[in-house]
Every structure is written in structure tokens, then in C-alpha cells.
Design an enzyme around this catalytic site. Sequence first.
Site, PDB file in Angstrom:
ATOM      1  CB  SER A   1     -12.297  53.448  46.002  1.00  0.00           C
ATOM      2  OG  SER A   1     -13.108  53.439  45.713  1.00  0.00           O
ATOM      3  CD  GLU A   2     -15.104  56.810  42.761  1.00  0.00           C
ATOM      4  OE1 GLU A   2     -16.454  56.142  42.308  1.00  0.00           O
ATOM      5  OE2 GLU A   2     -14.565  57.437  43.127  1.00  0.00           O
ATOM      6  CB  VAL A   3      -7.556  57.075  41.987  1.00  0.00           C
ATOM      7  CG1 VAL A   3      -7.869  58.524  41.500  1.00  0.00           C
ATOM      8  CG2 VAL A   3      -7.668  57.571  43.484  1.00  0.00           C
ATOM      9  NE  ARG A   4      -6.751  53.749  47.477  1.00  0.00           N
ATOM     10  CZ  ARG A   4      -6.271  52.967  48.894  1.00  0.00           C
ATOM     11  NH1 ARG A   4      -6.810  52.093  49.627  1.00  0.00           N
ATOM     12  NH2 ARG A   4      -6.127  54.066  49.500  1.00  0.00           N
ATOM     13  CG  PHE A   5     -11.381  50.075  40.567  1.00  0.00           C
ATOM     14  CD1 PHE A   5     -11.081  49.056  41.017  1.00  0.00           C
ATOM     15  CD2 PHE A   5     -11.682  50.523  42.288  1.00  0.00           C
ATOM     16  CE1 PHE A   5     -11.417  48.297  42.281  1.00  0.00           C
ATOM     17  CE2 PHE A   5     -12.056  50.213  43.235  1.00  0.00           C
ATOM     18  CZ  PHE A   5     -11.538  48.970  43.427  1.00  0.00           C
TER      19      PHE A   5
END
Length: 261
Positions: free
Chosen positions: A135-139
Amino acid sequence: MTYETLEIERKGAVATIWMNRPDVFNAFNERLIADLGAACRALDADATARIVVLAGRGRHFSAGADLNWMQRASGYGEAENLADARSFAGMLQALSGMSKPTIARVQGAALGGGTGLAAACDMVVASDDAQFSTSEVRFGIIPAVISPYVLRAIGPRHALRYFQTGEKFRADQARAIGLVSEVVSRDELDAGVAALVEPLLAGGPLAQQAAKQLIAAVCGRPIDAAVAEETATRIARQRATGEAKEGIAAFLQKRPPAWQG
């Protein structure tokens, strides 16, 4: 050894590393990263530990990065960020590089770095309510440090989707793309792990270590004369070990090998 964020449980030749921050869903910070790296290195050096299980106390395996840690990291300069990332990378390398079989026992959330922890283990037993994500791209960041392990598990095609969407995917989807080995109900998680432990204990520990090294040496290489020579050399070397001689003798004499005693 004792650890601030972990519990180590021993049952015979099986060592379970319990991440023990259930109040924050076993999210990891600097302390958990350091503890996990140290525990992996200690258990790898312990010949009495044949198999290592990674598990999380409470409802969830690991929700990924601790928000307070992320907030601190957002204020770091480049040098501090690099040191922080190297610590995380070293912990994952210690887990993935263990010379003995490793199993992730996953329930509930295994998000971001939690997916990375699962992927760094040799096998994953997940409850049917488990959820995974990169989920890193959402941060506004990327799953860089976990990427070698997740890519090894699911391949580049699936990574192109999940690294960019950051969407969650269920245990059955994770099994279909190669991240998860077995899916069971939550109350059967321990039985699911035990079902993998039993055949693992039947194998020779040195042979299992050599098998892991073989995969690392051969995977991704063209099947050419060099690979043929590599594999011939490895089996010749393994056949000459005392463990191999004991295993073959035990089979011929219809008795358990010494490592099962």
C-alpha cells in the site's frame, strides 16, 4: 535472549517468533526491526532450532509501519532515511537468508511491510480472513525494501498491479499468485503450520540448507552448460556428506534417520 517487542516460544525443534505489539497490530518501528533482525540471527546460529515460525500476537499479523515511526521518518534528512532503510533491509535479509525453513503464520492484516515479512519467509500459512497489500503508493512512497521478496513470490506481472494500486487482496488471491502456501480457517492456523512442520522435520537439516542455496544459485539463470555443471557439482558435494550417507543408510535399513531421533 530477551526482546522488548518479541516473544520467542520453543516447542522442541520449532522456534516461533511472536511479534508482540498487539495494541498497534504489530506495526513495526525501529525497535521491532532491530529485535527481529537480532532474533533471526540468533535462531539461525542455534542448531537446536530446526524450523522458525514468524507470527503476530492479537488480531493481526502486522499492519506494516507504525504511524509514529513514519511520522518521524518524514522529518529525516537523506542520510537518516538511508540509515533507517538499511536497518529494515538488513532485518528482511536476515529473515530471508536463514539457513533453515521459515514459515509465516498470518492472520488478519499483513499490510505493506507486513506483506514483506510474509514474502521473506519460505512458506506462508494464512487464515481465510487474512488481507495483504503493498500500500506504500497511497502514502506517496514505494515498497522498495520489500520488493525483492514480494517479486520473488508473485512475479513482476502481479507486482505491476499491486505495487501501483496499493489495493488489498485476500488470502485466496494471495495463494493464487504465489504469496501464500496454504489457506485455512483462523482457528486452524496452528494445525496448518503443524502440517508443514511435520514433513519439514523429516528432511535432513543440512540438505534443506543446501536446497535453499541451490534455488538461489540456479533461479533465473539460463539452462546451459554452466548451470548443468553447477547442479552436478552441488549434488556430488551433497552426496559425500555424512548426512546424505545416514539418510540413504536409514532408507535401506527401513529406519528413521538420525535427525528424526
